[in-house]
Write an enzyme that holds these catalytic residues in place. Structure first.
Site, mmCIF file in Angstrom:
data_model
loop_
_atom_site.group_PDB
_atom_site.id
_atom_site.type_symbol
_atom_site.label_atom_id
_atom_site.label_comp_id
_atom_site.label_asym_id
_atom_site.label_seq_id
_atom_site.Cartn_x
_atom_site.Cartn_y
_atom_site.Cartn_z
ATOM 1 N N LYS A 99 -11.054 -12.411 -16.467
ATOM 2 C CA LYS A 99 -11.938 -13.061 -17.206
ATOM 3 C C LYS A 99 -11.913 -14.620 -17.821
ATOM 4 C CE LYS A 99 -13.959 -11.477 -20.616
ATOM 5 N NZ LYS A 99 -15.370 -10.557 -20.620
ATOM 6 N N CYS A 156 5.454 -5.765 1.388
ATOM 7 C CA CYS A 156 5.803 -4.431 2.015
ATOM 8 C C CYS A 156 5.619 -3.689 2.878
ATOM 9 C CB CYS A 156 5.706 -3.601 -0.303
ATOM 10 S SG CYS A 156 5.877 -2.348 -0.634
ATOM 11 N N TYR A 157 4.330 -2.619 2.678
ATOM 12 C CA TYR A 157 3.185 -2.077 3.338
ATOM 13 C C TYR A 157 2.561 -3.075 4.604
ATOM 14 C CZ TYR A 157 -0.506 0.828 5.528
ATOM 15 O OH TYR A 157 -0.965 1.233 7.178
ATOM 16 N N GLU A 217 5.177 -10.935 -5.960
ATOM 17 C CA GLU A 217 3.583 -11.319 -6.956
ATOM 18 C C GLU A 217 3.612 -10.875 -7.864
ATOM 19 O OE1 GLU A 217 4.288 -9.092 -4.777
ATOM 20 O OE2 GLU A 217 2.858 -7.603 -4.826
ATOM 21 N N SER A 223 -25.440 -8.760 -22.432
ATOM 22 C CA SER A 223 -24.809 -8.288 -23.713
ATOM 23 C C SER A 223 -24.156 -9.334 -24.618
ATOM 24 C CB SER A 223 -23.660 -7.452 -23.075
ATOM 25 O OG SER A 223 -22.110 -8.653 -22.926
ATOM 26 N N GLY A 224 -24.548 -10.547 -23.904
ATOM 27 C CA GLY A 224 -24.968 -11.840 -24.863
ATOM 28 C C GLY A 224 -23.325 -12.514 -24.637
ATOM 29 N N GLY A 225 -22.187 -11.058 -24.100
ATOM 30 C CA GLY A 225 -20.917 -11.773 -23.616
ATOM 31 C C GLY A 225 -21.451 -13.494 -22.917
ATOM 32 N N VAL A 226 -19.432 -13.461 -21.981
ATOM 33 C CA VAL A 226 -19.796 -14.472 -21.266
ATOM 34 C C VAL A 226 -20.422 -13.491 -20.194
ATOM 35 C CG1 VAL A 226 -17.055 -14.397 -20.366
ATOM 36 C CG2 VAL A 226 -18.186 -16.439 -20.153
ATOM 37 N N ASP A 227 -19.935 -12.437 -20.000
ATOM 38 C CA ASP A 227 -19.675 -11.961 -18.804
ATOM 39 C C ASP A 227 -21.364 -12.355 -17.864
ATOM 40 O OD1 ASP A 227 -16.462 -12.322 -18.779
ATOM 41 O OD2 ASP A 227 -16.750 -9.586 -18.450
ATOM 42 N N SER A 228 -22.020 -11.231 -18.751
ATOM 43 C CA SER A 228 -22.732 -10.677 -18.701
ATOM 44 C C SER A 228 -24.041 -12.222 -17.961
ATOM 45 C CB SER A 228 -24.035 -9.754 -19.357
ATOM 46 O OG SER A 228 -24.038 -10.843 -20.539
ATOM 47 N N HIS A 268 8.537 -7.554 -3.934
ATOM 48 C CA HIS A 268 7.165 -7.922 -4.258
ATOM 49 C C HIS A 268 6.741 -9.208 -4.680
ATOM 50 C CE1 HIS A 268 4.941 -4.597 -3.285
ATOM 51 N NE2 HIS A 268 5.432 -4.071 -3.338
ATOM 52 N N GLY A 293 0.873 -1.201 -0.005
ATOM 53 C CA GLY A 293 -0.008 0.191 -0.297
ATOM 54 C C GLY A 293 0.823 1.389 0.050
#
Ligand code: XMP
Length: 508
Positions: free
Chosen positions: A364, A81-82, A170, A222-227, A168, A54
């Site tokens: 995603k 780190c922080y 990561e 929207s037809g996409g995979v997320d929605s 870090h 942070g």
């Protein structure tokens, strides 16, 4: 499922820590630093806690600090780190601002061979640093396990499962960072690798049930995979109390509206299709600025949803927002606004609906795996991402019906040619962008003065970074030939060879 939690103190990489742990097969969740010890004890199979980085200084009055009792948890704790400074500060060590910062690659020397946390690292390793403050004296009963020139206490440990690293682990620039996180999660916390994103669906369904309760909800599809994945999850949670709404903005891909209708025709979900093309195009008339376009579209979506929600008595708006949408919209503590994703930063300040985003902590590829586990058709899972503002952000400058038609046709050619060449599923996205300039050409012995189309085809893992796809010239040539032959107003085709960063995938 064994769980590691990452307390997010606002660092740019906090989310990446969670992602890295999940990548090794252990479930990790990013949580607020305000969570109490009591609430963490309620997490089934909690195996460890990571305190993230942070930007604050631990000695600043307003710096984020966890509940002191967290340190009494029975599970191992790793500060990064922080988080490393915080752990030292809260247990009797001393943190000071260094004369110079330590940013970028540093050389880490192990001072204790074979320590539990740094086992498997060479005596000297490259690590990535990003700090000015540093730990200058150790808390009692802790020992130093590694140092760098600027940070003599670059890593410490005690015998009660408390560890800190100033670097870090990561980020990929830390050469053995993955090993450090593995040592923590798998050896020290003894977490089992039983996380598989496809197994997350039932948990998300339970959460949606708890959150929405007996209220009615709507979701914008929207037809996409997320929605679609979000709709499946919430549909399983609240059944008929969820209504799906698809708004045809007139800015959709070729055949999109029909494909949505047929996808949901035989599903349990009630789908309402609203034709709002005229309204969207009218509001965009004369608008050239990309952020303004995004805001207009976001606001109009919300107006449409609010109106519909009112008419069916829904109080909750479910969105398929994923993590990369949030970070780019500047909605995390330290991220700048790159672009206001229509469903995040593009929303009006006041929204009358309670927004619920079941996928907001996921990337995603993780959403795709969840979608697969819910039995979504491959066609939806593998369909290229399509942004909420649609073709409006693939027309640089002003959006006009004619320009929409050109870019829609050109994008369709790009997608079809990618499919014919067997490349569609190898790339993240492939589409066309219309540039608002004209150039001279010669067609049928006549001079032409027309628009150019830029082809944008990119490869990416998670949308945070991307490379332009090395598409064979033969395929690019057939795209170019078809575009200039089939679209009367285009006489030139360009290939965008920029990576992200410095460019973004979409042009606006
Ligand atoms: P950029 O252009 O930011 O795009 O590199 C990264 C990914 O996000 C998609 N994108 C959006 N998706 N609403 C969305 O749902 C938006 O407003 C939006 N803007 C960009 C983009 O298509 C790409 O896959």
């Amino acid at each position: 499922m064994d769980t590691i939690v990452v307390m997010d103190f606002g660092g740019q990489y906090s989310h990446l820590i969670g992602r890295r742990i999940r990548d090794m097969g252990v479930y990790a969740e990013v949580i607020s630093p305000r969570r109490t010890k009591e609430s963490l004890e309620k997490i089934d199979d909690l195996r460890g806690v990571i305190l993230s980085g942070g930007a604050a200084s631990v000695y600043a009055d307003d710096s984020p600090k966890p509940d002191r009792e967290i340190l009494d948890l029975k599970v191992p704790i790793l500060g990064i780190c922080y988080g490393h400074q915080l752990l030292a500060h809260m247990t009797g060590g001393k943190v000071e601002s260094g004369d110079v910062g330590e940013y970028g690659i540093s050389n880490l020397s192990l001072t204790v061979p074979n320590s539990e946390l740094l086992r498997g690292l060479n005596e000297q390793e490259e690590v990535w640093m990003n700090h000015k403050d540093r730990v200058v004296s150790m808390p009692e009963k802790y020992s130093v396990v590694a140092s760098t020139e600027s940070s003599p206490i670059a890593a410490f440990a005690n015998n009660s499962g408390r560890y800190g690293v100033q670097f870090h682990p990561e980020v990929t620039h830390t050469s053995k960072g993955e090993k450090v996180l593995e040592n923590f999660a798998l050896s020290i916390c003894e977490a089992k690798r039983d996380w598989d994103p496809s197994g997350l669906a039932p948990k998300l369904v339970d959460r949606a049930k708890d959150y929405i309760g007996t209220r009615k909800a709507i979701i914008g599809l929207s037809g996409g995979v997320d929605s679609t994945t979000a709709a499946r999850i919430v549909g399983k949670a609240i059944g008929n109390d969820l209504t799906a709404i698809y708004v045809d903005t007139g800015l959709m891909r070729q055949g999109e509206t029909n494909s949505i209708k047929s996808t949901f025709e035989n599903s349990d979900l009630e789908l309402i299709v609203l034709d709002r093309e005229a309204e969207f195009l009218e509001k965009l008339e004369g608008v050239k600025d990309p952020e303004e376009k995004r805001k207009i579209i976001g606001n109009t979506f919300i107006e449409v949803f609010t109106e519909k929600a009112r008419s069916i008595g829904a109080e909750v708006l479910v969105q398929g927002t994923i993590y990369s949408d949030i970070i780019e919209s500047g909605s995390t503590t330290h991220s700048d606004t790159i672009k206001s994703h229509h469903n995040v930063g593009g929303l009006p300040e006041k929204v009358d609906l309670d927004i619920y985003e079941p996928l907001k902590d996921l990337y995603k590829d993780e959403v795709r795996q969840i979608g697969k586990s819910l039995g979504l058709p491959e066609e939806i899972i593998n369909r290229h991402v399509f942004p909420g503002p649609g073709l409006a952000i693939r027309i640089v400058g002003e959006v006009t019906p004619k320009r929409v038609e050109i870019v829609r046709h050109a994008s369709n050619i790009v997608e079809n040619e990618l499919k014919s060449a067997g490349l569609y599923e190898d790339v993240w996205m492939g589409f066309a962008v219309l540039l608002p300039v004209k150039s001279v050409g010669v067609q049928g012995d006549l001079r032409s003065y027309k628009y150019p189309i830029a082809l944008r085809i990119v490869e990416s893992e998670d949308a945070m970074t991307a490379n332009f796809a090395r598409i064979p010239f033969k395929v690019l040539e057939s795209m170019s030939t078809r575009i200039t032959n089939e679209i009367d107003r285009v006489n030139r085709v360009l290939y965008d060879v920029s990576n992200k960063p410095p460019a973004t995938m979409e042009w606006e």
